[in-house]
Design a protein around this motif. Structure first.
Motif, PDB file in Angstrom:
ATOM      1  N   ILE A  12     -23.787  45.193   6.742  1.00  0.00           N
ATOM      2  CA  ILE A  12     -23.403  45.005   8.147  1.00  0.00           C
ATOM      3  C   ILE A  12     -22.822  46.286   8.723  1.00  0.00           C
ATOM      4  O   ILE A  12     -23.183  46.713   9.830  1.00  0.00           O
ATOM      5  CB  ILE A  12     -22.398  43.841   8.280  1.00  0.00           C
ATOM      6  CG1 ILE A  12     -23.062  42.519   7.875  1.00  0.00           C
ATOM      7  CG2 ILE A  12     -21.871  43.749   9.716  1.00  0.00           C
ATOM      8  CD1 ILE A  12     -22.101  41.346   7.788  1.00  0.00           C
ATOM      9  N   SER A  13     -21.928  46.921   7.971  1.00  0.00           N
ATOM     10  CA  SER A  13     -21.303  48.158   8.454  1.00  0.00           C
ATOM     11  C   SER A  13     -22.333  49.237   8.744  1.00  0.00           C
ATOM     12  O   SER A  13     -22.207  50.004   9.707  1.00  0.00           O
ATOM     13  CB  SER A  13     -20.280  48.665   7.429  1.00  0.00           C
ATOM     14  OG  SER A  13     -19.206  47.756   7.297  1.00  0.00           O
ATOM     15  N   SER A  14     -23.373  49.265   7.925  1.00  0.00           N
ATOM     16  CA  SER A  14     -24.412  50.289   8.105  1.00  0.00           C
ATOM     17  C   SER A  14     -25.218  50.068   9.380  1.00  0.00           C
ATOM     18  O   SER A  14     -25.850  50.998   9.893  1.00  0.00           O
ATOM     19  CB  SER A  14     -25.357  50.304   6.902  1.00  0.00           C
ATOM     20  OG  SER A  14     -26.207  49.161   6.885  1.00  0.00           O
ATOM     21  N   LYS A  15     -25.197  48.833   9.911  1.00  0.00           N
ATOM     22  CA  LYS A  15     -25.964  48.502  11.108  1.00  0.00           C
ATOM     23  C   LYS A  15     -25.139  48.649  12.386  1.00  0.00           C
ATOM     24  O   LYS A  15     -25.689  48.550  13.502  1.00  0.00           O
ATOM     25  CB  LYS A  15     -26.483  47.063  11.027  1.00  0.00           C
ATOM     26  CG  LYS A  15     -27.385  46.772   9.836  1.00  0.00           C
ATOM     27  CD  LYS A  15     -28.678  47.562   9.902  1.00  0.00           C
ATOM     28  CE  LYS A  15     -29.590  47.217   8.735  1.00  0.00           C
ATOM     29  NZ  LYS A  15     -30.851  48.014   8.754  1.00  0.00           N
ATOM     30  N   LEU A  16     -23.832  48.870  12.233  1.00  0.00           N
ATOM     31  CA  LEU A  16     -22.955  48.940  13.403  1.00  0.00           C
ATOM     32  C   LEU A  16     -22.690  50.384  13.814  1.00  0.00           C
ATOM     33  O   LEU A  16     -22.650  51.278  12.973  1.00  0.00           O
ATOM     34  CB  LEU A  16     -21.614  48.247  13.099  1.00  0.00           C
ATOM     35  CG  LEU A  16     -21.664  46.792  12.646  1.00  0.00           C
ATOM     36  CD1 LEU A  16     -20.247  46.259  12.461  1.00  0.00           C
ATOM     37  CD2 LEU A  16     -22.442  45.921  13.614  1.00  0.00           C
ATOM     38  N   SER A  17     -22.473  50.558  15.101  1.00  0.00           N
ATOM     39  CA  SER A  17     -22.123  51.889  15.615  1.00  0.00           C
ATOM     40  C   SER A  17     -20.625  51.997  15.856  1.00  0.00           C
ATOM     41  O   SER A  17     -20.131  53.032  16.296  1.00  0.00           O
ATOM     42  CB  SER A  17     -22.875  52.162  16.927  1.00  0.00           C
ATOM     43  OG  SER A  17     -22.609  51.147  17.880  1.00  0.00           O
ATOM     44  N   ILE A  18     -19.895  50.919  15.574  1.00  0.00           N
ATOM     45  CA  ILE A  18     -18.437  50.895  15.743  1.00  0.00           C
ATOM     46  C   ILE A  18     -17.792  50.363  14.471  1.00  0.00           C
ATOM     47  O   ILE A  18     -18.467  49.782  13.622  1.00  0.00           O
ATOM     48  CB  ILE A  18     -17.999  49.997  16.930  1.00  0.00           C
ATOM     49  CG1 ILE A  18     -18.435  48.537  16.660  1.00  0.00           C
ATOM     50  CG2 ILE A  18     -18.557  50.492  18.250  1.00  0.00           C
ATOM     51  CD1 ILE A  18     -17.804  47.524  17.578  1.00  0.00           C
ATOM     52  N   LYS A  19     -16.477  50.565  14.363  1.00  0.00           N
ATOM     53  CA  LYS A  19     -15.697  49.951  13.283  1.00  0.00           C
ATOM     54  C   LYS A  19     -14.848  48.865  13.925  1.00  0.00           C
ATOM     55  O   LYS A  19     -13.858  49.156  14.596  1.00  0.00           O
ATOM     56  CB  LYS A  19     -14.811  50.989  12.588  1.00  0.00           C
ATOM     57  CG  LYS A  19     -14.043  50.431  11.401  1.00  0.00           C
ATOM     58  CD  LYS A  19     -13.320  51.526  10.651  1.00  0.00           C
ATOM     59  CE  LYS A  19     -12.469  50.948   9.516  1.00  0.00           C
ATOM     60  NZ  LYS A  19     -13.255  50.160   8.558  1.00  0.00           N
ATOM     61  N   PRO A  20     -15.213  47.595  13.777  1.00  0.00           N
ATOM     62  CA  PRO A  20     -14.524  46.514  14.490  1.00  0.00           C
ATOM     63  C   PRO A  20     -13.056  46.386  14.108  1.00  0.00           C
ATOM     64  O   PRO A  20     -12.668  46.584  12.951  1.00  0.00           O
ATOM     65  CB  PRO A  20     -15.306  45.261  14.076  1.00  0.00           C
ATOM     66  CG  PRO A  20     -16.624  45.769  13.595  1.00  0.00           C
ATOM     67  CD  PRO A  20     -16.334  47.087  12.969  1.00  0.00           C
ATOM     68  N   GLU A  21     -12.236  46.032  15.110  1.00  0.00           N
ATOM     69  CA  GLU A  21     -10.809  45.784  14.911  1.00  0.00           C
ATOM     70  C   GLU A  21     -10.511  44.291  14.847  1.00  0.00           C
ATOM     71  O   GLU A  21      -9.539  43.867  14.210  1.00  0.00           O
ATOM     72  CB  GLU A  21      -9.995  46.349  16.077  1.00  0.00           C
ATOM     73  CG  GLU A  21     -10.242  47.799  16.429  1.00  0.00           C
ATOM     74  CD  GLU A  21      -9.617  48.149  17.758  1.00  0.00           C
ATOM     75  OE1 GLU A  21      -8.411  48.492  17.777  1.00  0.00           O
ATOM     76  OE2 GLU A  21     -10.321  48.066  18.794  1.00  0.00           O
ATOM     77  N   ILE A  22     -11.312  43.511  15.561  1.00  0.00           N
ATOM     78  CA  ILE A  22     -11.082  42.075  15.689  1.00  0.00           C
ATOM     79  C   ILE A  22     -12.383  41.334  15.418  1.00  0.00           C
ATOM     80  O   ILE A  22     -13.436  41.729  15.917  1.00  0.00           O
ATOM     81  CB  ILE A  22     -10.588  41.714  17.109  1.00  0.00           C
ATOM     82  CG1 ILE A  22      -9.276  42.425  17.432  1.00  0.00           C
ATOM     83  CG2 ILE A  22     -10.421  40.204  17.259  1.00  0.00           C
ATOM     84  CD1 ILE A  22      -8.841  42.254  18.888  1.00  0.00           C
ATOM     85  N   ALA A  23     -12.304  40.269  14.633  1.00  0.00           N
ATOM     86  CA  ALA A  23     -13.440  39.372  14.449  1.00  0.00           C
ATOM     87  C   ALA A  23     -13.187  38.105  15.260  1.00  0.00           C
ATOM     88  O   ALA A  23     -12.039  37.667  15.404  1.00  0.00           O
ATOM     89  CB  ALA A  23     -13.623  39.025  12.977  1.00  0.00           C
ATOM     90  N   ILE A  24     -14.243  37.541  15.813  1.00  0.00           N
ATOM     91  CA  ILE A  24     -14.137  36.308  16.593  1.00  0.00           C
ATOM     92  C   ILE A  24     -15.189  35.331  16.085  1.00  0.00           C
ATOM     93  O   ILE A  24     -16.384  35.636  16.090  1.00  0.00           O
ATOM     94  CB  ILE A  24     -14.373  36.562  18.098  1.00  0.00           C
ATOM     95  CG1 ILE A  24     -13.450  37.674  18.622  1.00  0.00           C
ATOM     96  CG2 ILE A  24     -14.148  35.276  18.887  1.00  0.00           C
ATOM     97  CD1 ILE A  24     -13.748  38.079  20.061  1.00  0.00           C
ATOM     98  N   ILE A  25     -14.747  34.155  15.638  1.00  0.00           N
ATOM     99  CA  ILE A  25     -15.676  33.113  15.225  1.00  0.00           C
ATOM    100  C   ILE A  25     -15.779  32.106  16.358  1.00  0.00           C
ATOM    101  O   ILE A  25     -14.774  31.542  16.792  1.00  0.00           O
ATOM    102  CB  ILE A  25     -15.197  32.414  13.938  1.00  0.00           C
ATOM    103  CG1 ILE A  25     -15.139  33.428  12.783  1.00  0.00           C
ATOM    104  CG2 ILE A  25     -16.127  31.261  13.579  1.00  0.00           C
ATOM    105  CD1 ILE A  25     -14.676  32.835  11.480  1.00  0.00           C
ATOM    106  N   LEU A  26     -16.992  31.906  16.839  1.00  0.00           N
ATOM    107  CA  LEU A  26     -17.218  31.059  18.008  1.00  0.00           C
ATOM    108  C   LEU A  26     -17.740  29.690  17.599  1.00  0.00           C
ATOM    109  O   LEU A  26     -18.754  29.579  16.914  1.00  0.00           O
ATOM    110  CB  LEU A  26     -18.182  31.748  18.967  1.00  0.00           C
ATOM    111  CG  LEU A  26     -17.616  33.044  19.567  1.00  0.00           C
ATOM    112  CD1 LEU A  26     -18.710  33.873  20.199  1.00  0.00           C
ATOM    113  CD2 LEU A  26     -16.543  32.715  20.599  1.00  0.00           C
ATOM    114  N   GLY A  27     -17.037  28.637  18.045  1.00  0.00           N
ATOM    115  CA  GLY A  27     -17.404  27.268  17.711  1.00  0.00           C
ATOM    116  C   GLY A  27     -18.489  26.707  18.607  1.00  0.00           C
ATOM    117  O   GLY A  27     -19.060  27.415  19.449  1.00  0.00           O
ATOM    118  N   SER A  28     -18.750  25.416  18.455  1.00  0.00           N
ATOM    119  CA  SER A  28     -19.831  24.741  19.179  1.00  0.00           C
ATOM    120  C   SER A  28     -19.757  24.964  20.682  1.00  0.00           C
ATOM    121  O   SER A  28     -18.757  24.646  21.321  1.00  0.00           O
ATOM    122  CB  SER A  28     -19.784  23.226  18.905  1.00  0.00           C
ATOM    123  OG  SER A  28     -20.045  22.948  17.567  1.00  0.00           O
TER     124      SER A  28
END
Length: 275
Positions: A15-31
């Motif tokens: 995943i990191s190899s596919k990103l152009s940024i280094k994320p600070e926050i993850a968001i899990i989105l529900g239904s």
């Protein structure tokens, strides 16, 4: 090296190899809460099906893709769709993405869900900041041999949901003119909705809302040392609260109706979250 750690590191590196940024926050989105990703700037998508070791989501309202970019001036990685125990996955698969997020260096996570309201002071369309949870019925995300590299054998869950984040979430809601409820979220395995007797029992235990996700993910995040903000969208009232049957279509419709409020308050929260 433990086989689980091999998989976690392999997936994180991919995943990191596919990103152009280094994320600070993850968001899990529900239904039904996926539209938040439309506000992510410079968004880059990765299909779950392309990610090694990742499960696939099978539930309507869960698109099954990662979206990275900038939201509210912060670098984020959103999971548009999550995995549930009721889909047939082992709980270790349900929480696998949390392990990967931590391995990628993400220390802050927002976990959202669609939930049934138990508190009679709630109504469909309310947004609730989760202050605690009841997960006694959840299959333990930490069952089995503990991998010390991931976290301690017996993690403390006293402050699973960051108090400062909850206070900030309520504050930005007030500034936007959006009432934010606070409450305790109860986990149920699903996929059937709870019976009125089960809801009564949960109410006696102190639950304000109930759903079929979140708790395994939060336990794993806390075990990993992540800061957690939990948000429930009350998409229906739980069984026995109102004299009407429950269905997933109602959940999706209410999520759509509350979309603007949900997106506005989460966006402003992210802008102001001191991480």
């Amino acid at each position: 090296m433990d086989n689980m750690m091999v998989k976690i590191k392999e997936t994180a590196e991919f995943i990191s190899s596919k990103l152009s940024i280094k994320p600070e926050i993850a968001i899990i989105l529900g239904s039904g809460l996926g539209p938040l990703v439309e506000r992510i700037e410079d968004g880059k998508e990765i299909e779950y099906s392309d990610i090694p070791n990742f499960p696939l989501t099978t539930v309507e309202g869960h698109a099954g893709k990662l979206v990275s970019g900038t939201l509210g001036g912060k670098r984020v990685l959103a999971l548009k769709g999550r995995f549930h125990y009721y889909e047939g996955y082992d709980v270790s698969q349900v929480v696998f993405p949390i392990r990967v997020l931590k391995q990628m260096g993400i220390n802050n996570i927002i976990v959202t869900n669609a939930a049934g309201g138990i508190n009679s002071g709630f109504k469909a369309g309310d947004i609730m900041a989760i202050t605690d949870h009841i997960g006694l019925f959840a299959p333990s995300a930490l069952r089995g041999r503990n991998i010390q590299e991931l976290g301690p054998r017996f993690p403390d869950m006293t402050n699973a949901y960051d108090k400062g984040a909850v206070a900030l979430f309520q504050k930005v809601g007030t500034e936007l003119g959006i009432e934010i409820k606070k409450g305790i979220y109860a986990y149920a395995k699903g996929p059937m909705y709870e019976t009125p007797a089960e809801i009564l029992a949960l109410r006696v235990m102190g639950a304000d809302a109930v759903g079929m996700s979140t708790v395994p993910e939060v336990v794993t995040a806390v075990h990993s040392g992540m800061k957690v903000m939990g948000i429930s969208c009350i998409t229906n009232m739980a069984a026995g609260i109102l004299n009407q049957p429950l269905n997933h279509e109602e959940v999706m419709k209410t999520a759509k109706d509350v979309e603007n409020n949900f997106v506005s308050v989460v966006l402003k929260f992210v802008q102001n979250w001191d991480i």
